[in-house]
Design a protein around this motif. Structure first.
Motif, short mmCIF file in Angstrom:
data_model
loop_
_atom_site.label_atom_id
_atom_site.label_comp_id
_atom_site.label_asym_id
_atom_site.label_seq_id
_atom_site.Cartn_x
_atom_site.Cartn_y
_atom_site.Cartn_z
N LEU A 160 0.83 -1.21 0.00
CA LEU A 160 0.00 0.00 0.00
C LEU A 160 0.87 1.26 0.00
O LEU A 160 0.54 2.25 -0.66
N ILE A 161 1.96 1.21 0.73
CA ILE A 161 2.88 2.36 0.76
C ILE A 161 3.61 2.50 -0.57
O ILE A 161 3.84 3.62 -1.04
N LYS A 162 3.95 1.39 -1.19
CA LYS A 162 4.59 1.43 -2.51
C LYS A 162 3.68 2.13 -3.51
O LYS A 162 4.13 2.97 -4.31
N ILE A 163 2.39 1.81 -3.48
CA ILE A 163 1.43 2.47 -4.37
C ILE A 163 1.34 3.96 -4.04
O ILE A 163 1.31 4.81 -4.94
N ALA A 164 1.32 4.27 -2.75
CA ALA A 164 1.22 5.67 -2.32
C ALA A 164 2.40 6.50 -2.80
O ALA A 164 2.26 7.71 -3.03
N ASP A 165 3.53 5.88 -2.98
CA ASP A 165 4.72 6.61 -3.43
C ASP A 165 4.59 7.09 -4.87
O ASP A 165 5.44 7.85 -5.35
N THR A 166 3.53 6.68 -5.58
CA THR A 166 3.28 7.20 -6.93
C THR A 166 2.40 8.45 -6.89
O THR A 166 2.16 9.06 -7.93
N VAL A 167 1.94 8.80 -5.69
CA VAL A 167 1.11 9.99 -5.49
C VAL A 167 1.96 11.08 -4.86
O VAL A 167 2.54 10.88 -3.79
N ASP A 168 2.04 12.22 -5.50
CA ASP A 168 2.94 13.29 -5.03
C ASP A 168 2.73 13.64 -3.56
O ASP A 168 3.69 13.77 -2.80
N ALA A 169 1.48 13.80 -3.16
CA ALA A 169 1.19 14.23 -1.79
C ALA A 169 1.51 13.16 -0.76
O ALA A 169 1.63 13.46 0.44
N LEU A 170 1.66 11.92 -1.20
CA LEU A 170 1.90 10.82 -0.26
C LEU A 170 3.31 10.24 -0.35
O LEU A 170 3.72 9.48 0.52
N LYS A 171 4.03 10.59 -1.38
CA LYS A 171 5.37 10.03 -1.57
C LYS A 171 6.28 10.41 -0.41
O LYS A 171 6.45 11.58 -0.08
N ASN A 172 6.85 9.39 0.22
CA ASN A 172 7.75 9.59 1.37
C ASN A 172 7.10 10.40 2.49
O ASN A 172 7.80 11.03 3.29
N ASN A 173 5.78 10.37 2.53
CA ASN A 173 5.04 11.08 3.58
C ASN A 173 5.07 10.23 4.85
O ASN A 173 4.36 9.23 4.97
N LYS A 174 5.89 10.61 5.81
CA LYS A 174 6.11 9.81 7.00
C LYS A 174 4.86 9.66 7.86
O LYS A 174 4.61 8.60 8.45
N GLU A 175 4.06 10.72 7.94
CA GLU A 175 2.84 10.64 8.74
C GLU A 175 1.85 9.67 8.11
O GLU A 175 1.22 8.87 8.82
N PHE A 176 1.72 9.73 6.80
CA PHE A 176 0.84 8.80 6.10
C PHE A 176 1.34 7.37 6.31
O PHE A 176 0.55 6.46 6.64
N GLN A 177 2.62 7.15 6.13
CA GLN A 177 3.19 5.80 6.26
C GLN A 177 2.99 5.26 7.67
O GLN A 177 2.67 4.08 7.86
N ALA A 178 3.19 6.12 8.66
CA ALA A 178 3.01 5.69 10.05
C ALA A 178 1.56 5.31 10.31
O ALA A 178 1.28 4.32 11.01
#
Length: 270
Positions: free
Chosen positions: A191-209
Protein backbone atom coordinates in the motif's frame (compact mmCIF):
# COMPACT_ATOMS: atom_id res chain seq x y z
CA UNK A 1 43.67 -76.00 47.03
CA UNK A 2 42.60 -77.14 50.53
CA UNK A 3 38.88 -77.46 51.40
CA UNK A 4 39.04 -74.47 53.76
CA UNK A 5 40.51 -72.20 51.13
CA UNK A 6 37.87 -73.36 48.67
CA UNK A 7 35.04 -72.51 51.09
CA UNK A 8 36.47 -69.03 51.71
CA UNK A 9 36.75 -68.45 47.99
CA UNK A 10 33.10 -69.38 47.52
CA UNK A 11 32.04 -67.01 50.30
CA UNK A 12 34.07 -64.19 48.78
CA UNK A 13 32.51 -64.83 45.37
CA UNK A 14 29.00 -64.77 46.85
CA UNK A 15 29.76 -61.44 48.58
CA UNK A 16 31.03 -59.89 45.36
CA UNK A 17 27.90 -61.13 43.58
CA UNK A 18 25.65 -59.60 46.28
CA UNK A 19 27.43 -56.27 46.06
CA UNK A 20 27.16 -56.28 42.27
CA UNK A 21 23.41 -56.99 42.47
CA UNK A 22 22.99 -54.06 44.86
CA UNK A 23 24.85 -51.74 42.50
CA UNK A 24 22.70 -52.88 39.56
CA UNK A 25 19.53 -52.41 41.62
CA UNK A 26 20.56 -48.85 42.52
CA UNK A 27 21.31 -48.05 38.88
CA UNK A 28 17.93 -49.41 37.81
CA UNK A 29 16.19 -47.31 40.47
CA UNK A 30 17.95 -44.16 39.30
CA UNK A 31 16.98 -44.90 35.69
CA UNK A 32 13.33 -45.35 36.66
CA UNK A 33 13.37 -42.06 38.55
CA UNK A 34 14.88 -40.25 35.59
CA UNK A 35 12.33 -41.75 33.20
CA UNK A 36 9.45 -40.73 35.46
CA UNK A 37 10.86 -37.22 35.85
CA UNK A 38 11.31 -36.86 32.12
CA UNK A 39 7.77 -38.10 31.54
CA UNK A 40 6.38 -35.57 33.99
CA UNK A 41 8.32 -32.76 32.33
CA UNK A 42 7.07 -33.92 28.92
CA UNK A 43 3.47 -33.99 30.09
CA UNK A 44 3.79 -30.56 31.65
CA UNK A 45 5.44 -29.19 28.52
CA UNK A 46 2.72 -30.67 26.35
CA UNK A 47 0.05 -29.29 28.64
CA UNK A 48 1.75 -25.93 28.58
CA UNK A 49 1.98 -26.04 24.81
CA UNK A 50 -1.68 -26.96 24.50
CA UNK A 51 -2.57 -24.24 26.94
CA UNK A 52 -0.58 -21.70 24.98
CA UNK A 53 -2.17 -22.83 21.73
CA UNK A 54 -5.63 -22.54 23.25
CA UNK A 55 -4.88 -19.06 24.54
CA UNK A 56 -3.53 -17.99 21.16
CA UNK A 57 -6.51 -19.47 19.34
CA UNK A 58 -8.90 -17.63 21.63
CA UNK A 59 -7.12 -14.31 21.31
CA UNK A 60 -9.03 -11.92 19.04
CA UNK A 61 -7.32 -11.30 15.71
CA UNK A 62 -6.19 -7.83 14.74
CA UNK A 63 -9.43 -6.80 13.09
CA UNK A 64 -11.54 -8.18 15.92
CA UNK A 65 -9.46 -6.14 18.32
CA UNK A 66 -9.79 -3.08 16.05
CA UNK A 67 -13.53 -3.04 16.71
CA UNK A 68 -12.80 -1.92 20.26
CA UNK A 69 -9.94 0.42 19.38
CA UNK A 70 -10.27 4.16 19.66
CA UNK A 71 -12.03 5.63 16.65
CA UNK A 72 -9.81 8.11 14.84
CA UNK A 73 -11.69 10.02 12.15
CA UNK A 74 -9.69 11.21 9.15
CA UNK A 75 -9.71 14.91 8.40
CA UNK A 76 -12.11 15.92 5.62
CA UNK A 77 -14.89 13.66 6.88
CA UNK A 78 -18.15 14.34 8.66
CA UNK A 79 -20.92 12.41 10.38
CA UNK A 80 -21.04 10.63 13.72
CA UNK A 81 -18.28 8.15 12.90
CA UNK A 82 -16.51 10.20 10.26
CA UNK A 83 -17.83 7.90 7.55
CA UNK A 84 -19.40 10.64 5.42
CA UNK A 85 -16.81 11.33 2.75
CA UNK A 86 -18.07 14.02 0.39
CA UNK A 87 -15.75 15.80 -2.01
CA UNK A 88 -16.64 18.72 -4.28
CA UNK A 89 -17.70 22.32 -4.42
CA UNK A 90 -20.13 23.42 -1.73
CA UNK A 91 -22.50 24.96 -4.26
CA UNK A 92 -22.87 21.78 -6.31
CA UNK A 93 -26.56 20.94 -5.92
CA UNK A 94 -26.45 17.17 -6.28
CA UNK A 95 -24.26 14.39 -4.95
CA UNK A 96 -23.18 11.25 -6.71
CA UNK A 97 -22.82 8.25 -4.38
CA UNK A 98 -20.14 5.72 -5.32
CA UNK A 99 -20.04 2.33 -3.57
CA UNK A 100 -16.85 0.31 -4.04
CA UNK A 101 -14.86 -2.54 -2.49
CA UNK A 102 -11.08 -2.09 -2.90
CA UNK A 103 -10.57 -5.75 -3.92
CA UNK A 104 -13.39 -5.67 -6.48
CA UNK A 105 -12.05 -6.18 -10.04
CA UNK A 106 -15.16 -4.63 -11.61
CA UNK A 107 -14.62 -1.56 -9.42
CA UNK A 108 -11.09 -1.40 -10.83
CA UNK A 109 -12.46 -1.53 -14.39
CA UNK A 110 -15.02 1.16 -13.50
CA UNK A 111 -12.38 3.45 -12.00
CA UNK A 112 -10.04 2.97 -14.93
CA UNK A 113 -12.81 3.84 -17.40
CA UNK A 114 -14.82 6.44 -15.49
CA UNK A 115 -12.65 7.73 -12.62
CA UNK A 116 -11.14 10.65 -14.52
CA UNK A 117 -14.60 11.74 -15.71
CA UNK A 118 -15.87 11.80 -12.12
CA UNK A 119 -12.86 13.82 -10.94
CA UNK A 120 -13.29 16.33 -13.78
CA UNK A 121 -17.03 16.67 -13.14
CA UNK A 122 -16.41 17.27 -9.44
CA UNK A 123 -13.69 19.85 -10.18
CA UNK A 124 -16.09 21.61 -12.56
CA UNK A 125 -18.80 21.72 -9.91
CA UNK A 126 -21.16 19.49 -11.87
CA UNK A 127 -21.91 17.54 -8.67
CA UNK A 128 -20.26 16.46 -5.41
CA UNK A 129 -19.21 12.86 -4.92
CA UNK A 130 -19.65 10.72 -1.82
CA UNK A 131 -17.62 7.54 -1.40
CA UNK A 132 -18.83 4.53 0.59
CA UNK A 133 -16.26 1.77 1.00
CA UNK A 134 -17.02 -1.93 1.44
CA UNK A 135 -15.09 -4.98 2.59
CA UNK A 136 -17.49 -7.84 1.86
CA UNK A 137 -14.90 -9.50 -0.38
CA UNK A 138 -12.73 -10.07 2.69
CA UNK A 139 -15.58 -12.17 4.06
CA UNK A 140 -16.46 -13.89 0.80
CA UNK A 141 -12.91 -14.68 -0.26
CA UNK A 142 -11.29 -14.53 3.20
CA UNK A 143 -8.53 -12.04 3.89
CA UNK A 144 -8.15 -8.46 5.01
CA UNK A 145 -7.06 -6.52 1.94
CA UNK A 146 -10.30 -4.57 1.52
CA UNK A 147 -10.29 -3.40 5.13
CA UNK A 148 -6.60 -2.60 5.04
CA UNK A 149 -6.94 -0.60 1.82
CA UNK A 150 -9.90 1.31 3.30
CA UNK A 151 -7.73 2.14 6.30
CA UNK A 152 -4.97 3.40 4.00
CA UNK A 153 -7.53 5.47 2.08
CA UNK A 154 -8.49 7.01 5.41
CA UNK A 155 -4.85 7.94 5.94
CA UNK A 156 -4.76 9.54 2.48
CA UNK A 157 -7.99 11.42 3.15
CA UNK A 158 -6.44 12.79 6.32
CA UNK A 159 -3.76 14.37 4.11
CA UNK A 160 -6.25 15.95 1.68
CA UNK A 161 -9.25 15.14 -0.53
CA UNK A 162 -6.97 15.44 -3.55
CA UNK A 163 -4.54 12.88 -2.08
CA UNK A 164 -7.49 10.58 -1.41
CA UNK A 165 -8.73 10.77 -5.00
CA UNK A 166 -5.26 10.27 -6.46
CA UNK A 167 -4.52 7.36 -4.15
CA UNK A 168 -7.84 5.69 -4.88
CA UNK A 169 -7.11 5.98 -8.58
CA UNK A 170 -3.69 4.38 -8.06
CA UNK A 171 -5.12 1.51 -6.00
CA UNK A 172 -7.57 0.68 -8.78
CA UNK A 173 -5.09 1.15 -11.60
CA UNK A 174 -4.19 -1.68 -13.95
CA UNK A 175 -0.62 -1.44 -12.68
CA UNK A 176 -1.38 -2.08 -9.03
CA UNK A 177 -4.81 -3.65 -8.63
CA UNK A 178 -4.45 -7.39 -7.90
CA UNK A 179 -6.77 -10.23 -8.80
CA UNK A 180 -9.59 -10.37 -6.27
CA UNK A 181 -8.33 -13.75 -4.99
CA UNK A 182 -4.89 -12.26 -4.34
CA UNK A 183 -5.12 -10.53 -0.96
CA UNK A 184 -2.26 -8.23 -1.85
CA UNK A 185 -3.71 -5.13 -0.18
CA UNK A 186 -3.24 -6.76 3.23
CA UNK A 187 0.46 -5.87 2.92
CA UNK A 188 1.17 -2.40 4.32
CA UNK A 189 4.42 -2.23 2.35
CA UNK A 190 2.50 -2.73 -0.89
CA UNK A 191 0.00 0.00 0.00
CA UNK A 192 2.88 2.36 0.76
CA UNK A 193 4.59 1.43 -2.51
CA UNK A 194 1.43 2.47 -4.37
CA UNK A 195 1.22 5.67 -2.32
CA UNK A 196 4.72 6.61 -3.43
CA UNK A 197 3.28 7.20 -6.93
CA UNK A 198 1.11 9.99 -5.49
CA UNK A 199 2.94 13.29 -5.03
CA UNK A 200 1.19 14.23 -1.79
CA UNK A 201 1.90 10.82 -0.26
CA UNK A 202 5.37 10.03 -1.57
CA UNK A 203 7.75 9.59 1.37
CA UNK A 204 5.04 11.08 3.58
CA UNK A 205 6.11 9.81 7.00
CA UNK A 206 2.84 10.64 8.74
CA UNK A 207 0.84 8.80 6.10
CA UNK A 208 3.19 5.80 6.26
CA UNK A 209 3.01 5.69 10.05
CA UNK A 210 -0.79 5.78 9.93
CA UNK A 211 -0.82 2.84 7.53
CA UNK A 212 1.68 0.78 9.54
CA UNK A 213 0.09 1.60 12.89
CA UNK A 214 -3.45 0.97 11.65
CA UNK A 215 -4.54 4.41 12.81
CA UNK A 216 -7.71 4.27 10.72
CA UNK A 217 -8.47 0.55 11.06
CA UNK A 218 -11.47 1.18 13.32
CA UNK A 219 -12.66 3.84 10.88
CA UNK A 220 -12.37 1.34 8.02
CA UNK A 221 -14.62 -1.05 9.94
CA UNK A 222 -17.15 1.72 10.56
CA UNK A 223 -17.11 2.57 6.87
CA UNK A 224 -17.63 -1.08 5.97
CA UNK A 225 -20.56 -1.27 8.40
CA UNK A 226 -22.09 1.73 6.68
CA UNK A 227 -21.99 -0.12 3.38
CA UNK A 228 -23.44 -3.26 4.96
CA UNK A 229 -26.37 -1.30 6.37
CA UNK A 230 -27.22 0.17 2.95
CA UNK A 231 -29.48 -1.44 0.38
CA UNK A 232 -26.60 -1.88 -2.07
CA UNK A 233 -25.99 -5.51 -2.99
CA UNK A 234 -22.82 -5.27 -5.05
CA UNK A 235 -20.04 -3.06 -6.30
CA UNK A 236 -19.52 -0.84 -8.13
CA UNK A 237 -22.83 0.91 -7.59
CA UNK A 238 -23.49 4.57 -8.35
CA UNK A 239 -26.53 6.53 -7.22
CA UNK A 240 -27.89 10.04 -7.46
CA UNK A 241 -30.91 11.20 -5.47
CA UNK A 242 -31.15 7.67 -4.14
CA UNK A 243 -31.64 6.23 -7.62
CA UNK A 244 -29.23 3.74 -9.12
CA UNK A 245 -27.47 4.84 -12.30
CA UNK A 246 -26.99 2.14 -14.91
CA UNK A 247 -25.38 1.62 -18.27
CA UNK A 248 -26.97 0.47 -21.47
CA UNK A 249 -27.94 -2.90 -19.94
CA UNK A 250 -30.23 -1.14 -17.47
CA UNK A 251 -28.86 -3.25 -14.62
CA UNK A 252 -25.26 -2.51 -13.79
CA UNK A 253 -23.16 0.61 -13.26
CA UNK A 254 -22.19 2.40 -16.48
CA UNK A 255 -18.79 1.01 -17.42
CA UNK A 256 -17.70 3.53 -20.06
CA UNK A 257 -17.23 7.29 -19.79
CA UNK A 258 -19.89 7.86 -22.46
CA UNK A 259 -22.49 5.69 -20.74
CA UNK A 260 -21.66 7.26 -17.40
CA UNK A 261 -22.06 10.82 -18.70
CA UNK A 262 -25.38 9.93 -20.31
CA UNK A 263 -26.69 8.43 -17.05
CA UNK A 264 -25.44 11.34 -14.94
CA UNK A 265 -26.82 14.03 -17.22
CA UNK A 266 -30.21 12.33 -17.14
CA UNK A 267 -30.09 12.19 -13.32
CA UNK A 268 -29.07 15.85 -13.06
CA UNK A 269 -32.11 16.87 -15.07
CA UNK A 270 -34.41 14.74 -12.94
Amino acid sequence: MSKRNSQAAKMAARERLRQERERQAKKAKVRRQLIVAASVVGVLAAAGGIGYAVVQANKPDHWEAAKDAKLVKPANTSGKDGTTVVIGKADAKKTLEVYEDPRCPICASFEQAVGETIEKDVADGKYKVQFIGASFLDRNLTGEGSKNALSALGAALDVSPEAFLAYKSALYSSEFHPEETDDKFKDDAYLIKIADTVDALKNNKEFQAAVKDGTYDRWALEMSDKFDSSDVQGTPTVKMDGKKLTGSDGQNAPMTAAEFTTAVDKALKG
